[in-house]
Design an enzyme around this catalytic site. Structure first.
Site, PDB file in Angstrom:
ATOM      1  N   ARG A 172     -20.399 -19.034  -0.514  1.00 18.88           N
ATOM      2  CA  ARG A 172     -20.608 -18.051  -1.179  1.00 18.88           C
ATOM      3  C   ARG A 172     -21.668 -17.387  -2.407  1.00 18.88           C
ATOM      4  O   ARG A 172     -21.326 -17.262  -2.996  1.00 18.88           O
ATOM      5  CB  ARG A 172     -20.052 -16.553  -0.104  1.00 18.88           C
ATOM      6  CG  ARG A 172     -20.115 -17.039   0.655  1.00 18.88           C
ATOM      7  CD  ARG A 172     -21.158 -16.404   2.036  1.00 18.88           C
ATOM      8  NE  ARG A 172     -20.425 -16.804   3.380  1.00 18.88           N
ATOM      9  CZ  ARG A 172     -20.561 -17.781   4.096  1.00 18.88           C
ATOM     10  NH1 ARG A 172     -20.905 -17.987   3.437  1.00 18.88           N
ATOM     11  NH2 ARG A 172     -20.935 -17.564   5.857  1.00 18.88           N
TER      12      ARG A 172
ATOM     13  N   ASP B  27     -25.958 -24.243  -2.651  1.00 16.49           N
ATOM     14  CA  ASP B  27     -26.421 -24.186  -0.760  1.00 16.49           C
ATOM     15  C   ASP B  27     -26.209 -22.650  -0.476  1.00 16.49           C
ATOM     16  O   ASP B  27     -26.970 -22.188   0.036  1.00 16.49           O
ATOM     17  CB  ASP B  27     -25.966 -25.109  -0.138  1.00 16.49           C
ATOM     18  CG  ASP B  27     -26.310 -24.837   0.532  1.00 16.49           C
ATOM     19  OD1 ASP B  27     -27.253 -25.512   1.298  1.00 16.49           O
ATOM     20  OD2 ASP B  27     -25.239 -24.787   1.683  1.00 16.49           O
TER      21      ASP B  27
ATOM     22  N   GLU C  57     -30.040 -14.019  -0.626  1.00 16.42           N
ATOM     23  CA  GLU C  57     -30.234 -15.478  -0.028  1.00 16.42           C
ATOM     24  C   GLU C  57     -31.218 -14.421   1.024  1.00 16.42           C
ATOM     25  O   GLU C  57     -32.313 -14.974   1.633  1.00 16.42           O
ATOM     26  CB  GLU C  57     -29.624 -16.551   0.334  1.00 16.42           C
ATOM     27  CG  GLU C  57     -28.460 -16.073   1.243  1.00 16.42           C
ATOM     28  CD  GLU C  57     -27.468 -17.104   1.319  1.00 16.42           C
ATOM     29  OE1 GLU C  57     -27.667 -17.996   0.679  1.00 16.42           O
ATOM     30  OE2 GLU C  57     -27.262 -17.231   2.744  1.00 16.42           O
TER      31      GLU C  57
ATOM     32  N   HIS D 271     -28.529 -23.043   2.669  1.00 12.18           N
ATOM     33  CA  HIS D 271     -27.714 -22.833   3.098  1.00 12.18           C
ATOM     34  C   HIS D 271     -27.734 -23.622   4.327  1.00 12.18           C
ATOM     35  O   HIS D 271     -27.307 -22.793   5.384  1.00 12.18           O
ATOM     36  CB  HIS D 271     -27.507 -21.219   3.692  1.00 12.18           C
ATOM     37  CG  HIS D 271     -25.749 -20.860   3.757  1.00 12.18           C
ATOM     38  ND1 HIS D 271     -25.833 -19.457   3.108  1.00 12.18           N
ATOM     39  CD2 HIS D 271     -25.389 -21.086   4.754  1.00 12.18           C
ATOM     40  CE1 HIS D 271     -25.179 -19.225   3.409  1.00 12.18           C
ATOM     41  NE2 HIS D 271     -23.882 -20.011   4.539  1.00 12.18           N
TER      42      HIS D 271
HETATM   43  P1  NAD Z   1     -10.675 -22.305   5.380  1.00 13.40           P
HETATM   44  O1  NAD Z   1     -10.160 -20.508   5.395  1.00 13.40           O
HETATM   45  O2  NAD Z   1     -10.168 -22.809   5.945  1.00 13.40           O
HETATM   46  O3  NAD Z   1     -10.375 -22.059   3.604  1.00 13.40           O
HETATM   47  C1  NAD Z   1     -10.677 -21.734   2.104  1.00 13.40           C
HETATM   48  C2  NAD Z   1      -9.390 -21.380   1.294  1.00 13.40           C
HETATM   49  O4  NAD Z   1     -10.249 -20.610  -0.323  1.00 13.40           O
HETATM   50  C3  NAD Z   1      -7.983 -20.740   1.509  1.00 13.40           C
HETATM   51  O5  NAD Z   1      -7.356 -21.539   1.587  1.00 13.40           O
HETATM   52  C4  NAD Z   1      -7.746 -19.582   0.918  1.00 13.40           C
HETATM   53  O6  NAD Z   1      -6.493 -19.266   0.515  1.00 13.40           O
HETATM   54  C5  NAD Z   1      -8.479 -19.630  -0.292  1.00 13.40           C
HETATM   55  N1  NAD Z   1      -9.158 -18.761  -1.178  1.00 13.40           N
HETATM   56  C6  NAD Z   1      -9.601 -18.000  -0.138  1.00 13.40           C
HETATM   57  N2  NAD Z   1      -9.956 -17.183  -1.743  1.00 13.40           N
HETATM   58  C7  NAD Z   1      -9.352 -17.722  -2.824  1.00 13.40           C
HETATM   59  C8  NAD Z   1      -9.376 -17.103  -4.678  1.00 13.40           C
HETATM   60  N3  NAD Z   1      -9.929 -16.125  -4.964  1.00 13.40           N
HETATM   61  N4  NAD Z   1      -9.235 -18.781  -4.868  1.00 13.40           N
HETATM   62  C9  NAD Z   1      -9.174 -19.182  -4.857  1.00 13.40           C
HETATM   63  N5  NAD Z   1      -8.680 -19.541  -3.406  1.00 13.40           N
HETATM   64  C10 NAD Z   1      -8.974 -18.830  -2.514  1.00 13.40           C
HETATM   65  O7  NAD Z   1     -11.911 -21.477   4.912  1.00 13.40           O
HETATM   66  P2  NAD Z   1     -12.844 -23.139   4.681  1.00 13.40           P
HETATM   67  O8  NAD Z   1     -13.726 -23.366   6.530  1.00 13.40           O
HETATM   68  O9  NAD Z   1     -12.519 -24.423   4.321  1.00 13.40           O
HETATM   69  O10 NAD Z   1     -14.433 -22.202   4.351  1.00 13.40           O
HETATM   70  C11 NAD Z   1     -14.705 -22.073   3.006  1.00 13.40           C
HETATM   71  C12 NAD Z   1     -15.930 -21.088   2.724  1.00 13.40           C
HETATM   72  O11 NAD Z   1     -17.447 -21.978   2.986  1.00 13.40           O
HETATM   73  C13 NAD Z   1     -16.197 -20.394   3.120  1.00 13.40           C
HETATM   74  O12 NAD Z   1     -15.546 -19.221   3.138  1.00 13.40           O
HETATM   75  C14 NAD Z   1     -17.592 -20.235   3.336  1.00 13.40           C
HETATM   76  O13 NAD Z   1     -18.052 -19.284   2.329  1.00 13.40           O
HETATM   77  C15 NAD Z   1     -18.204 -20.988   3.341  1.00 13.40           C
HETATM   78  N6  NAD Z   1     -18.723 -22.182   4.429  1.00 13.40           N
HETATM   79  C16 NAD Z   1     -20.414 -22.170   3.972  1.00 13.40           C
HETATM   80  C17 NAD Z   1     -21.253 -22.636   4.897  1.00 13.40           C
HETATM   81  C18 NAD Z   1     -22.684 -23.303   3.656  1.00 13.40           C
HETATM   82  O14 NAD Z   1     -23.370 -23.589   5.245  1.00 13.40           O
HETATM   83  N7  NAD Z   1     -23.036 -23.730   3.261  1.00 13.40           N
HETATM   84  C19 NAD Z   1     -21.170 -22.933   6.281  1.00 13.40           C
HETATM   85  C20 NAD Z   1     -19.301 -22.294   6.109  1.00 13.40           C
HETATM   86  C21 NAD Z   1     -18.725 -22.367   5.656  1.00 13.40           C
END
Ligand code: NAD
Length: 331
Positions: free
Chosen positions: A236, A260, A265, A297
């Site tokens: 994000r 991305d 955005e 994105h």
């Molecule tokens: P998830 O919930 O499986 O994993 C997120 C991890 O981040 C968790 O293990 C959590 O403990 C950890 N976390 C949270 N805050 C933290 C911090 N301050 N420091 C360290 N670790 C921390 O989520 P996911 O499915 O792996 O998705 C991760 C992120 O990817 C989403 O939250 C979203 O922002 C992003 N995403 C991007 C796209 C894209 O197209 N660019 C699409 C989907 C998701």
């Protein structure tokens, strides 16, 4: 017959959505608008709504939805930072997301972008188009296997990215607020973000945006990066202070960045801006730089992911209508 409105719909979602509506015997209508205090009036006479919001929602929306008799908003994405979950709950509005629609798609893109920067493919392609076929230092790359990769946020997406990098033979270190026991097999966990990035050649972030990690990647943290590191953000935009990132590229701390996501955005992504002026000076700077790989994105954007998002959003609406709740509710 149940009537559902699909807000924020794109052309490429419509075919899949129509198939779902036919199978589930539901009347489904489309609107390209997103949910605002103006467009909410389109929901009169509908039973449910799914949308794909990018910016923050006006808090008054939840009360108005309640007045219209709509009990949920089904977001067709994993991120839900645009919703005020408490305010929604106060107004009996269930917010749901599609938490996992294809973690592989995002991980694969993060690795692709890292490879593109490490192997300097854009520069090589540019030179080849100019018929400059020389082997010169400018295009000499590093071997991925010899690099150390830091994965920050080792949930679904981070773990898959870690495994792909391990497939190349890279050393993978990581940091997460809650380290995953099973992932300890392939990620060497560090006790802080600072320790994880210290020796990393590639830093890839995979955590949600929270109040606590707003601008976590700021000037002070970039200063602790290894010189010439590569930074990948498919998480994000708000996690990164973009001006500090540009400074880190200028002073050589970073050799390149793949972004991305970008904090502001929502004005631009995913819209057609051809022929229109981009007024955001920071975005203009990112677009102009050869050391930045900026994408709108799209890390998630694969056929599998779109199908799972469309069906996941619509399934959540129907579940709330039939049972009063859904498995993916957030409040
Ligand atoms: P998830 O919930 O499986 O994993 C997120 C991890 O981040 C968790 O293990 C959590 O403990 C950890 N976390 C949270 N805050 C933290 C911090 N301050 N420091 C360290 N670790 C921390 O989520 P996911 O499915 O792996 O998705 C991760 C992120 O990817 C989403 O939250 C979203 O922002 C992003 N995403 C991007 C796209 C894209 O197209 N660019 C699409 C989907 C998701």
């Amino acid at each position: 017959m149940t009537k559902i409105m699909m807000f924020g719909v794109r052309e490429d979602e419509k075919g899949l959505a129509r198939e779902w509506a036919k199978e589930n015997k539901v009347t489904l209508d489309f609107s390209e608008d997103i949910l605002t205090m103006e467009t909410i009036e389109q929901l009169e006479a509908y039973d449910g709504v799914t949308t794909q919001q990018t910016g923050k929602l006006d808090d008054r929306i939840y009360k108005r939805l309640n007045e219209l008799g709509i009990k949920q908003i089904a977001q067709r994405s994993a991120g839900f930072d645009m919703y005020n979950l408490e305010e929604a709950a106060k107004n009996d509005v269930i917010i749901s997301n599609v938490p996992s629609y294809s973690p592989n798609s995002i991980s694969e893109y993060a690795v692709t972008a890292a490879l593109q920067l490490v192997r300097k493919t854009d520069l090589i392609e540019k030179k080849v188009k100019e018929h400059d076929f020389r082997w010169i230092e400018e295009i000499r790359a590093r071997e991925i296997k010899s690099l150390e990769v830091a994965i920050i946020g080792t949930g679904r997406i981070g773990q898959i990215a870690a495994q792909i990098f391990r497939g190349f033979g890279s050393k993978v270190v990581g940091y997460d607020l809650y380290p995953n026991e099973a992932a300890k097999e392939f990620i060497e966990y560090k006790d802080s973000v600072e320790e994880a990035i210290e020796n990393a050649d590639i830093v890839s972030i995979h955590m949600p945006a929270t109040e606590d990690n707003y601008h976590l990647f700021n000037k002070d943290l970039f200063n602790l990066f290894k010189d010439g590191a590569i930074f990948i953000n498919t998480a994000r935009g708000s996690i990164v202070d973009t001006k500090a990132l540009i400074e880190a590229l200028d002073n050589g701390k970073l050799a390149g960045a793949a972004l991305d996501t970008y904090e502001y955005e929502s004005t631009y992504f995913p819209k057609d801006y051809r022929g229109k002026e981009i007024t955001d000076p920071v975005l203009k700077e990112l677009l102009a730089r050869e050391d930045v790989l900026l994408t709108p994105h799209i890390a998630f954007y694969t056929d599998v992911a779109v199908k799972n998002l469309v069906e996941g959003g619509l399934d959540a609406v129907l579940s709330v209508l039939k049972t009063g709740t859904c498995e993916t509710r957030l409040n």
